[in-house]
Scaffold this motif. Structure first.
Motif, PDB file in Angstrom:
ATOM      1  N   ILE A   1     -35.194 -18.987 -26.664  1.00  0.00           N
ATOM      2  CA  ILE A   1     -36.451 -18.511 -26.068  1.00  0.00           C
ATOM      3  C   ILE A   1     -36.244 -18.064 -24.633  1.00  0.00           C
ATOM      4  CG2 ILE A   1     -37.096 -20.893 -25.426  1.00  0.00           C
ATOM      5  CD1 ILE A   1     -40.076 -20.000 -26.013  1.00  0.00           C
ATOM      6  N   HIS A   2     -37.020 -17.068 -24.236  1.00  0.00           N
ATOM      7  CA  HIS A   2     -37.081 -16.612 -22.845  1.00  0.00           C
ATOM      8  C   HIS A   2     -38.481 -16.862 -22.304  1.00  0.00           C
ATOM      9  CE1 HIS A   2     -37.214 -14.058 -19.299  1.00  0.00           C
ATOM     10  NE2 HIS A   2     -38.368 -13.629 -19.758  1.00  0.00           N
TER      11      HIS A   2
ATOM     12  N   GLY B   1     -52.692 -19.263 -19.075  1.00  0.00           N
ATOM     13  CA  GLY B   1     -53.161 -20.625 -18.835  1.00  0.00           C
ATOM     14  C   GLY B   1     -52.825 -21.025 -17.412  1.00  0.00           C
ATOM     15  N   ASP B   2     -53.464 -22.097 -16.937  1.00  0.00           N
ATOM     16  CA  ASP B   2     -53.184 -22.572 -15.577  1.00  0.00           C
ATOM     17  C   ASP B   2     -51.738 -23.032 -15.466  1.00  0.00           C
ATOM     18  OD1 ASP B   2     -55.736 -22.067 -14.630  1.00  0.00           O
ATOM     19  OD2 ASP B   2     -56.485 -24.039 -15.251  1.00  0.00           O
ATOM     20  N   ASN B   3     -51.057 -22.561 -14.444  1.00  0.00           N
ATOM     21  CA  ASN B   3     -49.656 -22.951 -14.179  1.00  0.00           C
ATOM     22  C   ASN B   3     -48.726 -22.704 -15.358  1.00  0.00           C
ATOM     23  OD1 ASN B   3     -50.199 -23.977 -11.536  1.00  0.00           O
ATOM     24  ND2 ASN B   3     -51.163 -25.737 -12.517  1.00  0.00           N
ATOM     25  N   ILE B   4     -49.042 -21.682 -16.157  1.00  0.00           N
ATOM     26  CA  ILE B   4     -48.290 -21.520 -17.404  1.00  0.00           C
ATOM     27  C   ILE B   4     -46.819 -21.171 -17.156  1.00  0.00           C
ATOM     28  CG2 ILE B   4     -48.921 -19.073 -17.741  1.00  0.00           C
ATOM     29  CD1 ILE B   4     -49.064 -19.811 -20.808  1.00  0.00           C
ATOM     30  N   ILE B   5     -46.506 -20.508 -16.042  1.00  0.00           N
ATOM     31  CA  ILE B   5     -45.111 -20.124 -15.817  1.00  0.00           C
ATOM     32  C   ILE B   5     -44.234 -21.372 -15.672  1.00  0.00           C
ATOM     33  CG2 ILE B   5     -43.539 -18.977 -14.192  1.00  0.00           C
ATOM     34  CD1 ILE B   5     -45.765 -16.842 -13.839  1.00  0.00           C
ATOM     35  N   ALA B   6     -44.634 -22.272 -14.801  1.00  0.00           N
ATOM     36  CA  ALA B   6     -43.848 -23.494 -14.608  1.00  0.00           C
ATOM     37  C   ALA B   6     -43.913 -24.400 -15.832  1.00  0.00           C
ATOM     38  CB  ALA B   6     -44.344 -24.241 -13.378  1.00  0.00           C
TER      39      ALA B   6
ATOM     40  N   ARG C   1     -41.839 -23.101 -18.786  1.00  0.00           N
ATOM     41  CA  ARG C   1     -40.393 -23.268 -18.571  1.00  0.00           C
ATOM     42  C   ARG C   1     -39.994 -24.734 -18.742  1.00  0.00           C
ATOM     43  NH1 ARG C   1     -37.170 -19.052 -16.739  1.00  0.00           N
ATOM     44  NH2 ARG C   1     -35.880 -20.368 -15.409  1.00  0.00           N
ATOM     45  N   ALA C   2     -40.882 -25.645 -18.357  1.00  0.00           N
ATOM     46  CA  ALA C   2     -40.599 -27.069 -18.592  1.00  0.00           C
ATOM     47  C   ALA C   2     -40.544 -27.350 -20.095  1.00  0.00           C
ATOM     48  CB  ALA C   2     -41.654 -27.934 -17.922  1.00  0.00           C
ATOM     49  N   MET C   3     -41.444 -26.724 -20.854  1.00  0.00           N
ATOM     50  CA  MET C   3     -41.443 -26.922 -22.311  1.00  0.00           C
ATOM     51  C   MET C   3     -40.198 -26.319 -22.952  1.00  0.00           C
ATOM     52  SD  MET C   3     -45.453 -26.120 -23.036  1.00  0.00           S
ATOM     53  CE  MET C   3     -45.373 -26.123 -24.826  1.00  0.00           C
TER      54      MET C   3
ATOM     55  N   TYR D   1     -44.665 -13.967 -19.886  1.00  0.00           N
ATOM     56  CA  TYR D   1     -44.034 -13.317 -21.033  1.00  0.00           C
ATOM     57  C   TYR D   1     -43.074 -14.314 -21.674  1.00  0.00           C
ATOM     58  CZ  TYR D   1     -41.127 -10.148 -23.751  1.00  0.00           C
ATOM     59  OH  TYR D   1     -40.451  -9.540 -24.789  1.00  0.00           O
ATOM     60  N   LEU D   2     -43.369 -14.687 -22.914  1.00  0.00           N
ATOM     61  CA  LEU D   2     -42.478 -15.573 -23.664  1.00  0.00           C
ATOM     62  C   LEU D   2     -41.901 -14.773 -24.819  1.00  0.00           C
ATOM     63  CD1 LEU D   2     -44.602 -18.858 -23.909  1.00  0.00           C
ATOM     64  CD2 LEU D   2     -42.891 -18.257 -22.192  1.00  0.00           C
TER      65      LEU D   2
END
Ligand code: RTP
Ligand code: MG
Length: 147
Positions: A114-115, A77-82, A85-87, A5-6
């Motif tokens: 952004i969250h 997407g793959d590994n989208i949570i990490a 957050r890096a982005m 969730y963004l």
């Protein structure tokens, strides 16, 4: 596929940053599966930020996030949570590296644009707070292959 969730916070919406931020996640290669502009209730805000209840900034956080519309999104997407957050960069824009969203567009911790969910469990909880299952539109991208 991992989902997150963004949410572009009221400051990002008011500064006209929705398009630029969406573009970053599209260009990264993530897939948008739901989005809407919404003005959340205090109940939704307190549930969304329940982990911070009792902290000194909780009241201001809820006041801020309910002060105007947010742009709520679900991405996958793959590994989208990490990776998302890096982005986004560090929570406090003072520590966020240039090139990250907070590093490029924000100055103050309370107005950090952004969250993004911080775990699979948070993502599921947060998505359900703002979207019904029917609103998540998953679709094939025939030319996308993972190598
Ligand atoms: P978010 O939940 O908004 O994606 O941000 P985050 O995971 O990077 O940071 P978190 O620790 O979850 O904090 C949630 C939001 O609370 C505000 N905050 N203010 N005044 C303060 O010391 C303070 N600390 C945190 C920030 O807006 C942060 O994004
Ligand atoms: Mg957080």
């Amino acid at each position: 596929m991992e989902k997150t969730y963004l949410m572009i916070k009221p400051d990002g919406v008011q500064r006209g940053l929705v398009g630029k931020i969406v573009q970053r996640f599209e260009e990264k290669g993530f897939q948008l599966i739901a989005s809407k502009l919404l003005h959340m209730s205090r109940e939704q805000a307190e549930y969304h930020y329940a982990e911070h209840k009792g902290k000194p900034f909780f009241g201001e956080l809820v006041d801020f996030i309910t002060s105007g519309p947010v742009f709520a999104m679900v991405w996958q997407g793959d590994n989208i949570i990490a990776l998302s957050r890096a982005m986004m960069g560090k929570t406090n824009p003072m520590d966020a590296a240039p090139g990250t969203i907070r590093g490029d567009y924000a100055v103050h911790v309370g107005n950090n644009i952004i969250h993004g969910s911080d775990s699979v469990e948070s993502a599921e909880r947060e998505i359900a707070n703002f979207f019904s299952p029917q609103e998540l539109i998953t679709y094939e991208i025939p030319l996308q292959k993972v190598i």
